[in-house]
Design a protein around this motif. Structure first.
Motif, PDB file in Angstrom:
ATOM      1  N   PHE A 133       0.897  -1.093   0.007  1.00 37.17           N
ATOM      2  CA  PHE A 133      -0.016  -0.077   0.134  1.00 37.17           C
ATOM      3  C   PHE A 133       0.821   1.279   0.006  1.00 37.17           C
ATOM      4  O   PHE A 133       0.582   2.091  -0.754  1.00 37.17           O
ATOM      5  N   LEU A 134       1.933   1.266   0.789  1.00 40.91           N
ATOM      6  CA  LEU A 134       2.646   2.432   1.072  1.00 40.91           C
ATOM      7  C   LEU A 134       3.313   2.866  -0.374  1.00 40.91           C
ATOM      8  O   LEU A 134       3.600   4.014  -0.570  1.00 40.91           O
ATOM      9  N   ARG A 135       3.912   1.973  -1.153  1.00 42.96           N
ATOM     10  CA  ARG A 135       4.873   2.222  -2.272  1.00 42.96           C
ATOM     11  C   ARG A 135       3.883   2.659  -3.558  1.00 42.96           C
ATOM     12  O   ARG A 135       4.223   2.833  -4.524  1.00 42.96           O
ATOM     13  N   ASN A 136       2.551   2.194  -3.261  1.00 43.31           N
ATOM     14  CA  ASN A 136       1.556   2.720  -4.496  1.00 43.31           C
ATOM     15  C   ASN A 136       0.766   3.841  -4.057  1.00 43.31           C
ATOM     16  O   ASN A 136       0.175   4.365  -5.249  1.00 43.31           O
ATOM     17  N   MET A 137       0.549   4.077  -2.811  1.00 43.47           N
ATOM     18  CA  MET A 137      -0.417   5.350  -2.415  1.00 43.47           C
ATOM     19  C   MET A 137      -0.074   6.024  -1.257  1.00 43.47           C
ATOM     20  O   MET A 137       0.376   5.452  -0.338  1.00 43.47           O
ATOM     21  N   GLU A 138      -0.901   7.033  -1.162  1.00 45.84           N
ATOM     22  CA  GLU A 138      -0.976   7.879   0.086  1.00 45.84           C
ATOM     23  C   GLU A 138      -2.494   7.863   0.568  1.00 45.84           C
ATOM     24  O   GLU A 138      -3.104   7.827  -0.361  1.00 45.84           O
ATOM     25  N   TRP A 139      -2.575   7.919   2.013  1.00 45.18           N
ATOM     26  CA  TRP A 139      -3.852   7.861   2.352  1.00 45.18           C
ATOM     27  C   TRP A 139      -4.003   8.765   3.688  1.00 45.18           C
ATOM     28  O   TRP A 139      -2.889   9.265   4.144  1.00 45.18           O
ATOM     29  N   LYS A 140      -5.282   9.454   3.804  1.00 43.32           N
ATOM     30  CA  LYS A 140      -5.433  10.281   4.915  1.00 43.32           C
ATOM     31  C   LYS A 140      -7.000   9.884   5.350  1.00 43.32           C
ATOM     32  O   LYS A 140      -7.630   9.216   4.588  1.00 43.32           O
ATOM     33  N   LEU A 141      -7.328  10.433   6.604  1.00 42.52           N
ATOM     34  CA  LEU A 141      -8.715  10.042   7.031  1.00 42.52           C
ATOM     35  C   LEU A 141      -9.736  11.197   6.334  1.00 42.52           C
ATOM     36  O   LEU A 141      -9.397  11.974   5.759  1.00 42.52           O
ATOM     37  N   ASP A 142     -10.767  10.362   5.978  1.00 40.43           N
ATOM     38  CA  ASP A 142     -11.937  11.266   5.317  1.00 40.43           C
ATOM     39  C   ASP A 142     -12.380  12.293   6.442  1.00 40.43           C
ATOM     40  O   ASP A 142     -12.741  11.773   7.419  1.00 40.43           O
ATOM     41  N   PRO A 143     -12.218  13.363   6.211  1.00 44.72           N
ATOM     42  CA  PRO A 143     -12.345  14.424   7.321  1.00 44.72           C
ATOM     43  C   PRO A 143     -13.751  14.506   7.793  1.00 44.72           C
ATOM     44  O   PRO A 143     -14.197  14.653   8.927  1.00 44.72           O
ATOM     45  N   THR A 144     -14.871  13.735   6.959  1.00 41.37           N
ATOM     46  CA  THR A 144     -16.240  13.505   7.425  1.00 41.37           C
ATOM     47  C   THR A 144     -16.543  12.216   8.191  1.00 41.37           C
ATOM     48  O   THR A 144     -17.593  11.854   8.697  1.00 41.37           O
ATOM     49  N   TRP A 145     -15.315  11.316   8.309  1.00 45.53           N
ATOM     50  CA  TRP A 145     -15.456  10.028   9.236  1.00 45.53           C
ATOM     51  C   TRP A 145     -15.565  10.648  10.773  1.00 45.53           C
ATOM     52  O   TRP A 145     -14.924  11.280  11.117  1.00 45.53           O
ATOM     53  N   PRO A 146     -16.464  10.023  11.322  1.00 48.68           N
ATOM     54  CA  PRO A 146     -16.851  10.636  12.977  1.00 48.68           C
ATOM     55  C   PRO A 146     -15.984  10.106  13.810  1.00 48.68           C
ATOM     56  O   PRO A 146     -16.430  10.138  15.093  1.00 48.68           O
ATOM     57  N   ARG A 147     -14.899   9.393  13.557  1.00 51.68           N
ATOM     58  CA  ARG A 147     -13.832   8.745  14.602  1.00 51.68           C
ATOM     59  C   ARG A 147     -14.762   8.191  15.563  1.00 51.68           C
ATOM     60  O   ARG A 147     -14.366   8.209  16.885  1.00 51.68           O
ATOM     61  N   ARG A 148     -15.397   7.185  15.125  1.00 50.35           N
ATOM     62  CA  ARG A 148     -15.998   6.135  16.169  1.00 50.35           C
ATOM     63  C   ARG A 148     -15.616   4.754  15.952  1.00 50.35           C
ATOM     64  O   ARG A 148     -15.115   4.357  15.326  1.00 50.35           O
ATOM     65  N   MET A 149     -15.465   3.994  17.171  1.00 48.98           N
ATOM     66  CA  MET A 149     -15.129   2.825  17.444  1.00 48.98           C
ATOM     67  C   MET A 149     -16.442   1.981  17.267  1.00 48.98           C
ATOM     68  O   MET A 149     -17.561   2.408  17.731  1.00 48.98           O
ATOM     69  N   THR A 150     -16.234   0.616  17.013  1.00 46.92           N
ATOM     70  CA  THR A 150     -17.429  -0.052  16.878  1.00 46.92           C
ATOM     71  C   THR A 150     -18.042  -0.254  18.360  1.00 46.92           C
ATOM     72  O   THR A 150     -17.501  -0.089  19.403  1.00 46.92           O
ATOM     73  N   PRO A 151     -19.568  -0.364  18.511  1.00 47.80           N
ATOM     74  CA  PRO A 151     -20.075  -0.523  19.722  1.00 47.80           C
ATOM     75  C   PRO A 151     -20.015  -1.771  20.447  1.00 47.80           C
ATOM     76  O   PRO A 151     -20.169  -1.644  21.842  1.00 47.80           O
ATOM     77  N   ALA A 152     -19.849  -2.833  19.876  1.00 44.73           N
ATOM     78  CA  ALA A 152     -19.816  -4.219  20.578  1.00 44.73           C
ATOM     79  C   ALA A 152     -19.081  -5.246  19.755  1.00 44.73           C
ATOM     80  O   ALA A 152     -18.638  -4.785  18.476  1.00 44.73           O
ATOM     81  N   GLY A 153     -18.900  -6.222  20.312  1.00 46.66           N
ATOM     82  CA  GLY A 153     -17.890  -7.256  19.489  1.00 46.66           C
ATOM     83  C   GLY A 153     -16.380  -6.936  19.198  1.00 46.66           C
ATOM     84  O   GLY A 153     -16.079  -6.193  20.066  1.00 46.66           O
ATOM     85  N   PRO A 154     -15.875  -7.270  17.914  1.00 51.52           N
ATOM     86  CA  PRO A 154     -14.390  -6.856  17.906  1.00 51.52           C
ATOM     87  C   PRO A 154     -14.269  -5.411  17.866  1.00 51.52           C
ATOM     88  O   PRO A 154     -15.085  -4.704  17.384  1.00 51.52           O
ATOM     89  N   LEU A 155     -13.296  -4.753  18.520  1.00 53.16           N
ATOM     90  CA  LEU A 155     -13.052  -3.379  18.595  1.00 53.16           C
ATOM     91  C   LEU A 155     -12.359  -3.070  17.404  1.00 53.16           C
ATOM     92  O   LEU A 155     -10.999  -3.427  17.184  1.00 53.16           O
TER      93      LEU A 155
END
Ligand code: HEM
Length: 500
Positions: A463-485
């Motif tokens: 991934f690193l040698r082919n692309m750069e990436w950043k967070l979508d600024p509209t992503w609300p930065r939340r974790m899953t409510p239950a089950g795997p974190l």
């Protein structure tokens, strides 16, 4: 007549009191024999994901952090039972070392009629003693053998194209499904020797079924109250049951389909898929155990790597300097070495970033699957009676401040060291002291570490040698409510890197 009515009223009252007693004392309060010197997480904690849109990390800060840090263990309701949730490293060390006193007692024992039990059943992860030894003899050599890494590079490059196409179409990429399809492709082709045809194929049956099953399995309501499935015939759960059976049947067929050919001599010795198929065809294991072990490989082999990649891509999106540093290390290698897992393992910062992600965000963040075989003292002061369910919360333990220091909650890969020897030394020390339990520990340590680490290195490097990436600024930065974190419906934005 008056006496008859009075009698009926008394019977009703008695029945009602009995039901209230059962609910209040049987479910809402820990059993009387549970240790008095540990705090209790209130029963309603289990209900929170049902009542509102919660984030597991927020819940941890609000309800678990203080009692767990202070006492190292708490009483908690989960999975239809009261449990002792342990986080003090010394306690966990004891649990993992005294494997016979705290044997595994997974879903098939805890809630035998639940859908979760139907799904996971008896397999190499859940069983003990001779049954486990028999399964391990089949699976372990297959997981320790070298795999064809060109499969993973090819899949990673295909995933890069898919992510960039998606970016062009929608200006953002929702990550869980592409990473699920990618990790499934790696598992099926590199380990099981049978393509599930998931990458870039939204209609791949196993991937579609898996996406349909997950919300049923991790439904917080039935995760906490599996007894309802036993007491009542609930139409949505009956549907889920059918889905699970259908999924297991199709998975078996797919694995067998990949092994119709005659194996070259000696192949059975190393290849995981061949070993499982040979064990089944030769009668060493039953159809049921073949199915359940294929399923456990399917789950352990794709879900944990998927969650690790989700968390790591998020971390690298949030730490742009680190992302750039890692890219420079990889691009400094020769083109052949950029795709060579041994050369990648020599980049200390890459290994440290993977370990640091696993430390802060263990894919299996909480695991309650052991039961005491006899009365036992946990440490010097906590008496656990025979038959008590015990488990751990790796999210807390991996952040132990005594071991990791006051900044244990910070993402800081450099804490692992700046050369491979120091990093591996710290990995071994932290594993031995149970202050890093993302891969479990003791006799039942994860058997897929080699495949997982190799896959993570090759994936991120590609991934690193082919692309750069950043967070979508509209992503609300939340974790899953239950089950795997994991980051909930993580959205990233990608830019293709032109080859120089
Ligand atoms: C980042 C990746 C991974 C993490 C964090 C991880 C973590 C774990 C954990 C916590 C356990 C204990 C589970 C339990 O007791 O219920 C476990 C067991 C196991 N894992 Fe992994 N795992 C990973 C990848 C894999 C992969 C890729 C495979 C192979 C396909 C695998 C195969 C196994 C097996 C066979 C066991 C059972 C070991 C035993 O009980 O003897 N794991 N893993």
């Amino acid at each position: 007549m008056f006496y008859v009515y009075t009698l009926i009223a008394i019977v009703w009252l008695l029945l009602l009191s009995w039901a209230v007693y059962k609910v209040v004392f049987g479910y809402m309060l820990p059993p009387a024999h549970f240790p008095k010197n540990l705090p209790t997480i209130p029963f309603y904690y289990a209900l929170l994901p049902l009542l509102k849109d919660v984030d597991q990390e927020d819940l941890w800060h609000k309800y678990l952090k203080e009692p767990l840090t202070q006492h190292g263990a708490v009483k908690i309701y989960f999975g239809g039972a009261w449990n002792i949730l342990v986080t003090r490293p010394a306690y966990i060390n004891q649990v993992l070392k005294q494997d016979e006193v705290f044997p595994k007692a997974g879903n098939h024992i805890k809630n035998p009629n639940s859908i979760l039990a139907l799904y996971t059943g008896e397999n190499i992860i859940s069983t003990i003693n001779d049954q486990w030894r028999g399964f391990a003899a089949i699976v372990k050599p297959g997981l320790q053998a070298d795999v064809d890494t060109s499969i993973i590079i090819r899949n990673a490059e295909k995933l890069v194209d898919l992510l960039l196409d998606e970016q062009q179409r929608n200006a953002t990429v929702v990550m869980p499904r592409p990473l699920q399809d990618y990790t499934l492709a790696n598992l099926s082709e590199a380990l099981l020797g049978s393509s599930f045809d998931t990458l870039g194929n939204p209609n791949a049956p196993l991937s579609k079924l898996q996406s349909e099953i997950k919300p049923h399995i991790f439904n917080p309501f039935y995760l906490n109250f599996p007894m309802l499935e036993r007491w009542f015939k609930i139409p949505s759960r009956e549907e889920a049951r059918k889905l699970v059976l259908n999924f297991k049947r199709q998975l078996c067929e797919k694995v067998l389909e990949g092994h119709k050919h005659e194996h070259p001599k000696g192949m059975e010795e190393s290849h995981l898929g061949c070993r499982l198929v040979t064990a089944y065809r030769s009668g060493m294991i039953s159809r049921y155990h073949f199915q359940q072990n294929c399923l456990s490989m399917f789950l352990a082999g794709h879900e944990n790597p998927q969650i690790l990649l989700l968390s790591m891509m998020r971390m690298l999106a949030e730490h742009q300097t680190l992302q750039q540093q890692l890219r420079e290390h990889i691009l400094a290698l020769s083109p052949e070495d950029q795709a060579n897992p041994h050369a990648l393992a020599e980049i200390p910062l890459l290994t440290a970033t993977i370990y640091e992600t696993l430390r802060l965000y263990p894919p299996i963040s909480q695991l309650l699957n052991r039961r005491t075989e006899e009365d036992v003292m946990l440490g010097d002061e906590v008496l656990l009676r025979k038959g008590t369910y015990v488990g751990y919360n790796g999210y807390t333990t991996n952040r132990d401040q005594e071991f990791w220091g006051p900044d244990s909650h910070e993402f800081r890969p450099s804490r692992w060291g700046d050369n491979c020897e120091d990093i591996q030394l710290l990995f071994r020390k932290a594993s031995a002291k149970s202050t890093f339990i993302s891969f479990h520990g003791g006799r039942r340590t994860c058997l897929g570490i080699k495949f997982a680490m190799m896959g993570a290195r090759l994936s991120v490097a590609t991934f690193l040698r082919n692309m750069e990436w950043k967070l979508d600024p509209t992503w609300p930065r939340r974790m899953t409510p239950a089950g795997p974190l994991m980051p909930k419906m993580l959205r990233l934005q990608f830019t293709r890197l032109e080859k120089s």
